[in-house]
Design a protein around this motif. Sequence first.
Motif, PDB file in Angstrom:
ATOM      1  N   ALA A   1       0.840  -1.200   0.000  1.00  0.00           N
ATOM      2  CA  ALA A   1       0.000   0.000   0.000  1.00  0.00           C
ATOM      3  C   ALA A   1       0.877   1.253   0.000  1.00  0.00           C
ATOM      4  N   GLY A   2       1.978   1.215   0.736  1.00  0.00           N
ATOM      5  CA  GLY A   2       2.906   2.331   0.774  1.00  0.00           C
ATOM      6  C   GLY A   2       3.576   2.569  -0.573  1.00  0.00           C
TER       7      GLY A   2
ATOM      8  N   LYS B   1      16.746   5.278  11.789  1.00  0.00           N
ATOM      9  CA  LYS B   1      15.664   5.809  12.625  1.00  0.00           C
ATOM     10  C   LYS B   1      14.620   4.718  12.818  1.00  0.00           C
ATOM     11  N   VAL B   2      13.935   4.744  13.965  1.00  0.00           N
ATOM     12  CA  VAL B   2      12.935   3.724  14.284  1.00  0.00           C
ATOM     13  C   VAL B   2      11.661   4.383  14.792  1.00  0.00           C
ATOM     14  N   ALA B   3      10.516   3.871  14.362  1.00  0.00           N
ATOM     15  CA  ALA B   3       9.228   4.376  14.845  1.00  0.00           C
ATOM     16  C   ALA B   3       8.190   3.263  14.789  1.00  0.00           C
ATOM     17  N   ILE B   4       7.124   3.453  15.558  1.00  0.00           N
ATOM     18  CA  ILE B   4       5.981   2.541  15.546  1.00  0.00           C
ATOM     19  C   ILE B   4       4.951   3.113  14.568  1.00  0.00           C
ATOM     20  N   ILE B   5       4.456   2.294  13.672  1.00  0.00           N
ATOM     21  CA  ILE B   5       3.428   2.732  12.726  1.00  0.00           C
ATOM     22  C   ILE B   5       2.143   3.009  13.519  1.00  0.00           C
ATOM     23  N   PRO B   6       1.515   4.149  13.315  1.00  0.00           N
ATOM     24  CA  PRO B   6       0.265   4.431  14.030  1.00  0.00           C
ATOM     25  C   PRO B   6      -0.793   3.351  13.732  1.00  0.00           C
ATOM     26  N   GLN B   7      -1.524   2.949  14.763  1.00  0.00           N
ATOM     27  CA  GLN B   7      -2.533   1.900  14.628  1.00  0.00           C
ATOM     28  C   GLN B   7      -3.563   2.225  13.553  1.00  0.00           C
ATOM     29  N   LYS B   8      -3.995   3.489  13.480  1.00  0.00           N
ATOM     30  CA  LYS B   8      -5.033   3.832  12.505  1.00  0.00           C
ATOM     31  C   LYS B   8      -4.518   3.705  11.075  1.00  0.00           C
ATOM     32  N   VAL B   9      -3.245   3.949  10.853  1.00  0.00           N
ATOM     33  CA  VAL B   9      -2.638   3.781   9.522  1.00  0.00           C
ATOM     34  C   VAL B   9      -2.499   2.294   9.216  1.00  0.00           C
ATOM     35  N   TYR B  10      -1.956   1.551  10.170  1.00  0.00           N
ATOM     36  CA  TYR B  10      -1.696   0.115   9.974  1.00  0.00           C
ATOM     37  C   TYR B  10      -2.995  -0.670   9.818  1.00  0.00           C
ATOM     38  N   GLY B  11      -3.944  -0.402  10.706  1.00  0.00           N
ATOM     39  CA  GLY B  11      -5.205  -1.148  10.700  1.00  0.00           C
ATOM     40  C   GLY B  11      -6.016  -0.947   9.432  1.00  0.00           C
TER      41      GLY B  11
ATOM     42  N   LEU C   1      -4.590  -0.193   6.494  1.00  0.00           N
ATOM     43  CA  LEU C   1      -3.675  -0.340   5.349  1.00  0.00           C
ATOM     44  C   LEU C   1      -3.656   0.946   4.528  1.00  0.00           C
ATOM     45  N   ASP C   2      -3.515   2.057   5.239  1.00  0.00           N
ATOM     46  CA  ASP C   2      -3.558   3.398   4.657  1.00  0.00           C
ATOM     47  C   ASP C   2      -2.188   3.755   4.070  1.00  0.00           C
ATOM     48  N   GLY C   3      -2.012   3.476   2.791  1.00  0.00           N
ATOM     49  CA  GLY C   3      -0.743   3.745   2.130  1.00  0.00           C
ATOM     50  C   GLY C   3      -0.388   5.216   2.128  1.00  0.00           C
TER      51      GLY C   3
END
Length: 103
Positions: free
Chosen positions: A20-21, A75-85, A87-89
């Motif tokens: 999706a990204g 760099k490291v980050a956690i994907i926001p739940q609303k984006v991941y859930g 599949l918001d590319g």
Amino acid sequence: MAKVLLVCGSGASSGFMAAAGRKAAKKANADLEFKARSDSELGDFLQGVDLLLIAPHLKYMLHDAQEEANQYEVKVAIIPQKVYGALDGKGLVAFASDELAGK
């Protein structure tokens, strides 16, 4: 081109998210390359990566992933739940761009 690695437990859901990204990045002419792997493969794929994004359900591994990524200056980050859930590319492209820019 900035290289972004997404990780999840088995690599399946992060694979869908990376696809999706890639689609959204192409549409937006964003200079981002998305790839996905399972968390167990993390150490094998960090070299040459600019940003490591971790699936929200694996946030417990953030500290360990950060330590590993520091060796490669990633760099490291956690994907926001609303984006991941969702599949918001488009959201993933925006989030990755912000993280890479230090926002």
